[in-house]
Design a protein around this motif. Sequence first.
Motif, PDB file in Angstrom:
ATOM      1  N   GLY A 150       0.800  -1.221   0.000  1.00  0.00           N
ATOM      2  CA  GLY A 150       0.000   0.000   0.000  1.00  0.00           C
ATOM      3  C   GLY A 150       0.826   1.261   0.000  1.00  0.00           C
ATOM      4  O   GLY A 150       0.343   2.332  -0.374  1.00  0.00           O
ATOM      5  N   ARG A 151       2.072   1.143   0.446  1.00  0.00           N
ATOM      6  CA  ARG A 151       2.958   2.316   0.494  1.00  0.00           C
ATOM      7  C   ARG A 151       4.120   2.220  -0.480  1.00  0.00           C
ATOM      8  O   ARG A 151       4.625   3.238  -0.947  1.00  0.00           O
ATOM      9  N   ALA A 152       4.565   1.004  -0.768  1.00  0.00           N
ATOM     10  CA  ALA A 152       5.719   0.842  -1.653  1.00  0.00           C
ATOM     11  C   ALA A 152       5.648  -0.503  -2.363  1.00  0.00           C
ATOM     12  O   ALA A 152       5.107  -1.482  -1.831  1.00  0.00           O
ATOM     13  N   VAL A 153       6.213  -0.539  -3.559  1.00  0.00           N
ATOM     14  CA  VAL A 153       6.368  -1.773  -4.332  1.00  0.00           C
ATOM     15  C   VAL A 153       7.807  -2.243  -4.166  1.00  0.00           C
ATOM     16  O   VAL A 153       8.746  -1.434  -4.246  1.00  0.00           O
ATOM     17  N   VAL A 154       7.987  -3.537  -3.931  1.00  0.00           N
ATOM     18  CA  VAL A 154       9.327  -4.104  -3.754  1.00  0.00           C
ATOM     19  C   VAL A 154       9.530  -5.228  -4.768  1.00  0.00           C
ATOM     20  O   VAL A 154       8.670  -6.093  -4.929  1.00  0.00           O
ATOM     21  N   PHE A 155      10.654  -5.203  -5.467  1.00  0.00           N
ATOM     22  CA  PHE A 155      11.064  -6.282  -6.363  1.00  0.00           C
ATOM     23  C   PHE A 155      12.296  -6.961  -5.759  1.00  0.00           C
ATOM     24  O   PHE A 155      13.315  -6.307  -5.541  1.00  0.00           O
ATOM     25  N   ARG A 156      12.187  -8.257  -5.490  1.00  0.00           N
ATOM     26  CA  ARG A 156      13.331  -9.041  -5.003  1.00  0.00           C
ATOM     27  C   ARG A 156      13.679 -10.048  -6.086  1.00  0.00           C
ATOM     28  O   ARG A 156      12.895 -10.945  -6.402  1.00  0.00           O
ATOM     29  N   TRP A 157      14.874  -9.912  -6.647  1.00  0.00           N
ATOM     30  CA  TRP A 157      15.255 -10.692  -7.827  1.00  0.00           C
ATOM     31  C   TRP A 157      15.517 -12.151  -7.490  1.00  0.00           C
ATOM     32  O   TRP A 157      16.057 -12.468  -6.427  1.00  0.00           O
ATOM     33  N   PHE A 158      15.136 -13.039  -8.411  1.00  0.00           N
ATOM     34  CA  PHE A 158      15.405 -14.471  -8.288  1.00  0.00           C
ATOM     35  C   PHE A 158      16.757 -14.796  -8.905  1.00  0.00           C
ATOM     36  O   PHE A 158      17.112 -14.290  -9.975  1.00  0.00           O
ATOM     37  N   TRP A 159      17.435 -15.696  -8.231  1.00  0.00           N
ATOM     38  CA  TRP A 159      18.757 -16.152  -8.689  1.00  0.00           C
ATOM     39  C   TRP A 159      18.687 -16.684 -10.118  1.00  0.00           C
ATOM     40  O   TRP A 159      19.549 -16.428 -10.958  1.00  0.00           O
ATOM     41  N   THR A 160      17.669 -17.440 -10.432  1.00  0.00           N
ATOM     42  CA  THR A 160      17.604 -18.145 -11.725  1.00  0.00           C
ATOM     43  C   THR A 160      17.037 -17.310 -12.864  1.00  0.00           C
ATOM     44  O   THR A 160      17.286 -17.615 -14.026  1.00  0.00           O
ATOM     45  N   GLY A 161      16.270 -16.258 -12.571  1.00  0.00           N
ATOM     46  CA  GLY A 161      15.585 -15.564 -13.651  1.00  0.00           C
ATOM     47  C   GLY A 161      16.071 -14.163 -13.959  1.00  0.00           C
ATOM     48  O   GLY A 161      15.961 -13.708 -15.098  1.00  0.00           O
ATOM     49  N   ALA A 162      16.604 -13.451 -12.967  1.00  0.00           N
ATOM     50  CA  ALA A 162      16.961 -12.048 -13.166  1.00  0.00           C
ATOM     51  C   ALA A 162      18.195 -11.893 -14.050  1.00  0.00           C
ATOM     52  O   ALA A 162      19.136 -12.687 -13.981  1.00  0.00           O
ATOM     53  N   SER A 163      18.176 -10.864 -14.873  1.00  0.00           N
ATOM     54  CA  SER A 163      19.330 -10.569 -15.717  1.00  0.00           C
ATOM     55  C   SER A 163      20.475 -10.016 -14.867  1.00  0.00           C
ATOM     56  O   SER A 163      20.273  -9.566 -13.733  1.00  0.00           O
ATOM     57  N   SER A 164      21.669 -10.030 -15.437  1.00  0.00           N
ATOM     58  CA  SER A 164      22.823  -9.493 -14.709  1.00  0.00           C
ATOM     59  C   SER A 164      22.645  -8.006 -14.428  1.00  0.00           C
ATOM     60  O   SER A 164      23.114  -7.493 -13.405  1.00  0.00           O
ATOM     61  N   ALA A 165      21.925  -7.296 -15.315  1.00  0.00           N
ATOM     62  CA  ALA A 165      21.694  -5.865 -15.089  1.00  0.00           C
ATOM     63  C   ALA A 165      20.863  -5.645 -13.829  1.00  0.00           C
ATOM     64  O   ALA A 165      21.108  -4.708 -13.057  1.00  0.00           O
ATOM     65  N   LYS A 166      19.887  -6.516 -13.594  1.00  0.00           N
ATOM     66  CA  LYS A 166      19.049  -6.373 -12.407  1.00  0.00           C
ATOM     67  C   LYS A 166      19.799  -6.790 -11.149  1.00  0.00           C
ATOM     68  O   LYS A 166      19.655  -6.159 -10.091  1.00  0.00           O
ATOM     69  N   TRP A 167      20.600  -7.850 -11.250  1.00  0.00           N
ATOM     70  CA  TRP A 167      21.409  -8.248 -10.094  1.00  0.00           C
ATOM     71  C   TRP A 167      22.397  -7.139  -9.728  1.00  0.00           C
ATOM     72  O   TRP A 167      22.648  -6.864  -8.558  1.00  0.00           O
TER      73      TRP A 167
END
Length: 291
Positions: A150-167
């Motif tokens: 309700g106050r903030a959106v959080v993205f927590r990257w997965f080891w197997t799916g996230a690109s190196s740019a996101k990591w």
Amino acid sequence: MGDVLSGLHASWEFGADSVLIRYERGIRTPRLLHALGERRIPFAALGGVELAEGKRGTVVLRLVPRPGADPLHDVAAGQLREGCDPYRLVLPESRATLAEYYRDELRTALGGDVGDPDGLDDGSPCAPMVAVPPVPLHFKAYDAKASFDGRAVVFRWFWTGASSAKWKAGDQTFPVAALGGVEWRSPEGLSGHLRLVPAGSAPARGPADQDPAAVVFGLGYGSVHESLPFAAAVLAAIRAAGPARLPAPPPARRDPSEVADRIRHLGALHRDGILTDAEFAAKKAELLAEL
């Protein structure tokens, strides 16, 4: 009107100033309608009502929401399949006369001309009037777990799916106060994603899998019944915040085992030359500070 009109997957209960739509929980009901459960649609949120011939001996009665009245409808932007449209009621062709009666009654309740085939919508936007699913909400995309309190959106990257740019960018937190919009692309297409648009900015045009402000999904990940209500709730919060911005929530403390996994992954990126010595040291210190 005080009547109830039942059709395929849903029933409409007519009140003095609104329609209560209840979706069936049958095995053939689309999962999005299962997730929505029921929705109350004020007459003031509607721009018109349509009646058209359906498939295989059916007729379709459809409410037309005004722009801005329903965040879920706005964020879907016409991408839903007909069967998932929460504003459609499918009836047997034998009940066409009854459907015509309710179409005319609705048009009268909306203050329009019964004989007007185009409904009442003049295209002017209005304030949100249709409730979205309550927070907290979360869903698993292909490359991250997305959550919204309700106050903030959080993205927590997965080891197997996230690109190196996101990591390399690290997990992301987006206060509602800093957002100006939401871009949703259906996972039934080739490149489904949910992208957050910073306040005062146009939507990014780069690939969503390289954008830390976006999560990507497809078959089996971030399905419509999970990702669309999530996107609608975020959009509703952005609109509700308006010029009065909400403070960012304090950062949550991290699971030590999760931090250790992420440091190991950063180490692999460092060994492969993707991260410099300085970048690796800075990201490692940032993760350790969250313990």
